[in-house]
Write an enzyme that holds these catalytic residues in place. Structure first.
Site, PDB file in Angstrom:
ATOM      1  N   CYS A 159      -8.599 -30.988  -0.534  1.00 31.80           N
ATOM      2  CA  CYS A 159      -9.139 -31.870   0.346  1.00 31.80           C
ATOM      3  C   CYS A 159     -10.173 -31.323   0.868  1.00 31.80           C
ATOM      4  CB  CYS A 159      -8.045 -32.482   1.364  1.00 31.80           C
ATOM      5  SG  CYS A 159      -7.532 -31.285   2.267  1.00 31.80           S
ATOM      6  N   LYS A 340      14.775  20.441 -10.007  1.00 27.86           N
ATOM      7  CA  LYS A 340      13.873  19.379  -8.959  1.00 27.86           C
ATOM      8  C   LYS A 340      14.635  18.656  -7.968  1.00 27.86           C
ATOM      9  CE  LYS A 340      10.228  18.798 -10.893  1.00 27.86           C
ATOM     10  NZ  LYS A 340       8.803  18.412 -11.769  1.00 27.86           N
TER      11      LYS A 340
END
Ligand code: C5P
Length: 401
Positions: A159, A340
């Site tokens: 619009c 790890k």
């Protein structure tokens, strides 16, 4: 990838210019394996013809409550029962009001009232219509009734005005539709993810980096969002598009990644460190390009400084979030992963073979925790990410008992 295999989606279209985008959505849904049954309101047919939607979905489109093409002449029941999911896109302000009130004066509103499937709505309207007190009252009612609203988002409107009320883009609607079918195992959790490589500049045109693509970390961000988490993704340089629904920060160096992580870590419940962080950076970054002759003068050597270990630093915090590490190894994958996990003091470490996984579309993850080593098999990174998120959610629940 076929995330919607065996699903029938009832795609309800109401009157709005965003109808043109729904033609694209119908295609995307089918590419993911869904059967799409389109139902239009009369107003929707002003914007896009039923012929278009029939051609795209391969099924006749229904509009009229008195349509006698269903064997029992009750299209509102038949169509509603066939659907695993009802998606209304675009949803006009008027149609939201109707559903909020329980009105049933056309086929689409009647089948919505008769539904026994989840209802998703993608509102699309002018900004003033969206902000109107009546619409906002209806939004509250719809949410309380268990309707899931997809958007709207802010931006330029057809619009000519600007603001909230734009329908989500078809690709984002597709993500939300797929997400709605995933288990919400991380609802309310704040998940922070690092992804991709880091880049440590030597001079303005060179640097130290890795071949990490970021695909695994981005897939985990998407899977965590699908599981209901609030997700923040901190990424090094990649060529991937920003995952939908995720707060995103782009960094370059390990130090910048460290700073970005530490700035958010207090608001984090789960930290998933997927990034291939460069362990080293040049001690000095040159302002101008190093000439070959300068390099010779320095005996062809580059002095390096160690980068901070972001994951180890987070894991050592007194109030640490649940921490998940990654390890991409080229040999002794399981052994290195076990070591790890213990070295970085992590409840869970995810290992894979760097040569198979870096840059690839699929991966073969190994989950290593205190109790076991669990291979999850070779699959797409998104599928693996969803699996991993469920595993994390289960462990998170156990860790809090
Ligand atoms: O042993 P390595 O340091 O390569 O362990 C990899 C894990 O540690 C990954 O989860 C990675 O994201 C994280 N890491 C980090 N900061 C570094 C190096 C690795 O967060 N400087």
């Amino acid at each position: 990838m076929s995330d919607l295999n065996d699903k029938t989606i009832l795609l309800g279209m109401t009157g709005g210019i965003a109808c043109y985008k729904v033609a694209e959505l119908a295609r995307r849904l089918q590419e993911e394996g869904a059967a799409v049954q389109c139902v239009m309101t009369q107003a929707a047919t002003q914007f896009l013809t039923p012929v278009t939607m029939q051609a795209l979905t391969g099924r006749p489109v229904f509009i009229d409550a008195w349509d006698s093409r269903t064997p029992n002449n009750m299209p509102h029941i038949d169509l509603s029962r066939q659907a695993n999911l009802i998606v209304l896109a675009p949803t006009s302000a008027d149609f939201m009001a109707k559903v909020a009130q329980g009105l049933a004066d056309d086929l689409l509103s009647t089948l919505v009232l008769a539904r026994n499937a989840p209802l998703l709505m993608a509102p699309a309207m002018n900004v003033q219509m969206w902000q109107a007190a009546a619409t906002q009252r209806n939004v509250k009612t719809l949410l309380a009734d268990g309707v899931k609203l997809l958007g709207p988002e802010a931006g330029n409107q057809a619009c000519g005005e600007t603001g909230d009320g734009r329908m989500l883009e078809p690709q984002h609607l597709l993500y939300e539709i797929i997400a709605s079918l995933q288990p919400k195992t991380l609802m309310g959790q704040r998940v922070l993810i690092t992804a991709g490589p880091t880049f440590e500049p030597i001079d303005p045109v060179r640097g130290i980096t890795s071949i990490s693509s970021g695909k695994m970390g981005y897939a985990i961000a998407r899977a965590a969002y699908e599981a209901g988490a609030t997700v923040s993704l901190i990424s090094g340089p990649t060529s991937l598009s920003i995952p939908y629904g995720v707060a995103f920060s782009k960094i370059q160096t390990a130090q910048q990644m460290f700073n970005a992580v530490m700035a958010q870590i207090k608001q984090t419940d789960v930290f998933i460190s997927v990034a291939a962080v460069s362990d080293w950076r040049p001690s000095k970054t040159h302002d101008s390009k190093i000439k070959k002759t300068d390099a010779y003068r320095n005996n062809n050597s580059l002095e390096l400084t160690q980068n901070p270990d972001i994951l180890a630093a987070v894991s050592a915090l007194p109030d640490r979030p649940y921490c998940v590490g990654f390890a991409a190894e080229t040999e002794h994958v399981e052994q290195y992963a076990r070591e790890k996990r213990i070295r970085k003091n992590l409840p869970l470490l995810v290992a894979n073979d760097a040569r198979e996984t870096m840059g690839a579309e699929s991966t073969n993850l190994l989950l290593v925790d205190e109790a076991e080593v669990k291979p999850i098999g070779c699959m797409s990174k998104l599928k693996a990410a969803r699996f991993l998120i469920q595993e994390i959610a289960e462990r998170l629940t156990l860790s809090r008992q």
